[in-house]
Design a protein around this motif. Structure first.
Motif, PDB file in Angstrom:
ATOM      1  N   ASP A   1       0.753  -1.277  -0.024  1.00 43.39           N
ATOM      2  CA  ASP A   1      -0.159  -0.127  -0.040  1.00 43.39           C
ATOM      3  C   ASP A   1       0.904   1.150  -0.063  1.00 43.39           C
ATOM      4  O   ASP A   1       0.536   2.319  -0.549  1.00 43.39           O
ATOM      5  CB  ASP A   1      -0.774   0.093   1.092  1.00 43.39           C
ATOM      6  N   ALA A   2       1.981   1.036   0.768  1.00 43.64           N
ATOM      7  CA  ALA A   2       2.718   2.424   0.781  1.00 43.64           C
ATOM      8  C   ALA A   2       3.418   2.775  -0.723  1.00 43.64           C
ATOM      9  O   ALA A   2       3.727   4.029  -0.802  1.00 43.64           O
ATOM     10  CB  ALA A   2       3.959   1.999   1.886  1.00 43.64           C
ATOM     11  N   VAL A   3       3.601   1.811  -1.490  1.00 47.90           N
ATOM     12  CA  VAL A   3       4.223   2.255  -2.845  1.00 47.90           C
ATOM     13  C   VAL A   3       3.199   2.373  -3.953  1.00 47.90           C
ATOM     14  O   VAL A   3       3.622   2.611  -5.131  1.00 47.90           O
ATOM     15  CB  VAL A   3       5.342   1.370  -3.070  1.00 47.90           C
ATOM     16  N   LYS A   4       1.990   1.877  -3.498  1.00 47.25           N
ATOM     17  CA  LYS A   4       0.996   1.693  -4.785  1.00 47.25           C
ATOM     18  C   LYS A   4       0.740   3.137  -5.441  1.00 47.25           C
ATOM     19  O   LYS A   4       0.505   4.103  -4.913  1.00 47.25           O
ATOM     20  CB  LYS A   4      -0.180   1.118  -4.286  1.00 47.25           C
ATOM     21  N   GLY A   5       0.826   3.060  -6.893  1.00 45.81           N
ATOM     22  CA  GLY A   5       0.477   3.892  -7.701  1.00 45.81           C
ATOM     23  C   GLY A   5       1.790   4.899  -7.841  1.00 45.81           C
ATOM     24  O   GLY A   5       1.923   5.984  -8.634  1.00 45.81           O
ATOM     25  N   ARG A   6       2.878   4.610  -7.091  1.00 40.65           N
ATOM     26  CA  ARG A   6       4.243   5.477  -7.185  1.00 40.65           C
ATOM     27  C   ARG A   6       5.288   4.469  -7.992  1.00 40.65           C
ATOM     28  O   ARG A   6       6.093   5.065  -8.625  1.00 40.65           O
ATOM     29  CB  ARG A   6       4.682   5.892  -5.932  1.00 40.65           C
ATOM     30  N   PHE A   7       5.205   3.302  -7.515  1.00 38.64           N
ATOM     31  CA  PHE A   7       6.273   2.244  -7.923  1.00 38.64           C
ATOM     32  C   PHE A   7       5.582   1.312  -8.986  1.00 38.64           C
ATOM     33  O   PHE A   7       4.434   0.988  -8.989  1.00 38.64           O
ATOM     34  CB  PHE A   7       6.741   1.283  -6.728  1.00 38.64           C
TER      35      PHE A   7
ATOM     36  N   ASP B   1      10.812   6.541   2.092  1.00 36.56           N
ATOM     37  CA  ASP B   1      11.318   5.417   1.041  1.00 36.56           C
ATOM     38  C   ASP B   1      12.603   4.979   1.150  1.00 36.56           C
ATOM     39  O   ASP B   1      13.373   4.012   0.535  1.00 36.56           O
ATOM     40  CB  ASP B   1      11.004   5.684  -0.359  1.00 36.56           C
ATOM     41  N   THR B   2      13.404   5.675   1.984  1.00 31.63           N
ATOM     42  CA  THR B   2      14.662   5.534   1.982  1.00 31.63           C
ATOM     43  C   THR B   2      15.196   4.321   3.116  1.00 31.63           C
ATOM     44  O   THR B   2      14.663   3.557   3.897  1.00 31.63           O
ATOM     45  CB  THR B   2      15.498   6.856   3.094  1.00 31.63           C
ATOM     46  N   ALA B   3      15.869   3.247   2.279  1.00 36.25           N
ATOM     47  CA  ALA B   3      16.173   1.713   2.643  1.00 36.25           C
ATOM     48  C   ALA B   3      16.957   1.207   1.856  1.00 36.25           C
ATOM     49  O   ALA B   3      17.307   1.857   0.705  1.00 36.25           O
ATOM     50  CB  ALA B   3      14.504   1.137   2.579  1.00 36.25           C
ATOM     51  N   THR B   4      17.350  -0.008   1.992  1.00 39.42           N
ATOM     52  CA  THR B   4      18.263  -1.117   1.349  1.00 39.42           C
ATOM     53  C   THR B   4      17.168  -1.661   0.530  1.00 39.42           C
ATOM     54  O   THR B   4      16.196  -2.270   1.141  1.00 39.42           O
ATOM     55  CB  THR B   4      19.108  -1.464   2.141  1.00 39.42           C
ATOM     56  N   TYR B   5      17.008  -1.888  -0.807  1.00 42.22           N
ATOM     57  CA  TYR B   5      16.323  -2.404  -1.639  1.00 42.22           C
ATOM     58  C   TYR B   5      16.868  -3.872  -1.916  1.00 42.22           C
ATOM     59  O   TYR B   5      18.023  -3.872  -2.584  1.00 42.22           O
ATOM     60  CB  TYR B   5      15.625  -1.461  -2.796  1.00 42.22           C
ATOM     61  N   TYR B   6      16.031  -4.835  -2.056  1.00 42.76           N
ATOM     62  CA  TYR B   6      16.645  -6.066  -2.211  1.00 42.76           C
ATOM     63  C   TYR B   6      15.565  -6.798  -3.265  1.00 42.76           C
ATOM     64  O   TYR B   6      14.236  -6.767  -3.158  1.00 42.76           O
ATOM     65  CB  TYR B   6      16.276  -7.184  -1.147  1.00 42.76           C
ATOM     66  N   CYS B   7      16.110  -7.549  -4.256  1.00 43.59           N
ATOM     67  CA  CYS B   7      15.377  -8.375  -5.152  1.00 43.59           C
ATOM     68  C   CYS B   7      15.472  -9.913  -4.627  1.00 43.59           C
ATOM     69  O   CYS B   7      16.344 -10.039  -4.024  1.00 43.59           O
ATOM     70  CB  CYS B   7      15.540  -8.157  -6.360  1.00 43.59           C
TER      71      CYS B   7
ATOM     72  N   GLY C   1      21.443  -6.420  -2.125  1.00 48.39           N
ATOM     73  CA  GLY C   1      20.727  -4.931  -1.643  1.00 48.39           C
ATOM     74  C   GLY C   1      21.310  -3.847  -2.351  1.00 48.39           C
ATOM     75  O   GLY C   1      22.680  -3.794  -2.817  1.00 48.39           O
ATOM     76  N   THR C   2      20.601  -2.816  -2.579  1.00 45.31           N
ATOM     77  CA  THR C   2      21.173  -1.478  -3.069  1.00 45.31           C
ATOM     78  C   THR C   2      20.544  -0.234  -2.307  1.00 45.31           C
ATOM     79  O   THR C   2      19.400  -0.398  -2.017  1.00 45.31           O
ATOM     80  CB  THR C   2      20.976  -1.072  -4.692  1.00 45.31           C
ATOM     81  N   GLN C   3      21.117   0.540  -1.952  1.00 42.10           N
ATOM     82  CA  GLN C   3      20.954   1.800  -1.128  1.00 42.10           C
ATOM     83  C   GLN C   3      20.158   2.656  -1.710  1.00 42.10           C
ATOM     84  O   GLN C   3      20.757   3.277  -2.830  1.00 42.10           O
ATOM     85  CB  GLN C   3      21.926   2.183  -0.250  1.00 42.10           C
ATOM     86  N   VAL C   4      18.943   3.146  -1.245  1.00 45.06           N
ATOM     87  CA  VAL C   4      18.212   4.303  -1.818  1.00 45.06           C
ATOM     88  C   VAL C   4      18.199   5.215  -0.884  1.00 45.06           C
ATOM     89  O   VAL C   4      17.398   4.784   0.200  1.00 45.06           O
ATOM     90  CB  VAL C   4      16.832   3.765  -2.472  1.00 45.06           C
ATOM     91  N   THR C   5      18.493   6.552  -0.937  1.00 41.91           N
ATOM     92  CA  THR C   5      18.403   7.512  -0.102  1.00 41.91           C
ATOM     93  C   THR C   5      17.539   8.623  -0.580  1.00 41.91           C
ATOM     94  O   THR C   5      18.120   9.198  -1.668  1.00 41.91           O
ATOM     95  CB  THR C   5      19.872   7.942   0.650  1.00 41.91           C
ATOM     96  N   VAL C   6      16.694   9.239  -0.105  1.00 44.10           N
ATOM     97  CA  VAL C   6      15.804  10.265  -0.558  1.00 44.10           C
ATOM     98  C   VAL C   6      15.646  11.535   0.385  1.00 44.10           C
ATOM     99  O   VAL C   6      15.369  11.258   1.519  1.00 44.10           O
ATOM    100  CB  VAL C   6      14.186   9.680  -0.628  1.00 44.10           C
ATOM    101  N   SER C   7      16.327  12.493  -0.006  1.00 46.78           N
ATOM    102  CA  SER C   7      16.350  13.505   0.900  1.00 46.78           C
ATOM    103  C   SER C   7      15.209  14.613   0.710  1.00 46.78           C
ATOM    104  O   SER C   7      14.498  14.771  -0.283  1.00 46.78           O
ATOM    105  CB  SER C   7      17.732  14.147   0.540  1.00 46.78           C
ATOM    106  N   SER C   8      15.023  15.193   1.874  1.00 44.98           N
ATOM    107  CA  SER C   8      13.906  15.957   2.058  1.00 44.98           C
ATOM    108  C   SER C   8      14.342  17.430   1.564  1.00 44.98           C
ATOM    109  O   SER C   8      15.322  17.819   1.365  1.00 44.98           O
ATOM    110  CB  SER C   8      13.169  15.983   3.398  1.00 44.98           C
TER     111      SER C   8
END
Length: 122
Positions: A61-67, A88-94, A115-122
């Motif tokens: 639900d947190a990403v629906k419509g955006r991802f 959304d900042t996190a390490t993303y894993y497939c 994993g790959t790190q995604v950092t979203v700055s405000s």
């Protein structure tokens, strides 16, 4: 099975980023794939699922419509992330699922990338 994620990095809030998951030794075959993420101090959480042929997708639900999760060539799956938020900042894993049907839980996946790190700055 060797899964390798790429595409992570620093992005401003509201921006976009595309992550890729590649199987380096074989193709992904008739396997469903999932994306998960883990933020510091939090448990790993489900992000998206795609069936082996791409016909079925499921999103948190947190990403629906955006991802958007998609299958590319025989050994690549992508995660297009739009309207990114600091949360959304996190390490993303497939992850690769050996079983049948949609799966939203980490234990239902047999193989994982580093994993790959995604950092979203405000």
């Amino acid at each position: 099975v060797q899964l390798v994620e790429s595409g992570g990095g620093l992005v401003q809030a509201g921006g976009s980023r595309t992550l890729y998951c590649t199987e380096s030794e074989h193709n992904l075959g008739r396997n469903a794939m999932g994306w998960f993420r883990q933020a510091p101090g939090k448990e790993r959480e489900f992000v998206a699922y795609i069936s082996w042929n791409g016909d079925s997708t499921v999103y948190a639900d947190a990403v629906k419509g955006r991802f958007t999760v998609a299958r590319g060539n025989s050994n690549t799956v992508s995660l297009q992330m739009n309207m990114l938020k600091p949360e959304d900042t996190a390490t993303y894993y497939c992850a690769l699922r050996v079983g049948m049907g949609a799966a939203l839980n980490a234990h239902e996946y047999s193989y994982w990338g580093q994993g790959t790190q995604v950092t979203v700055s405000s």
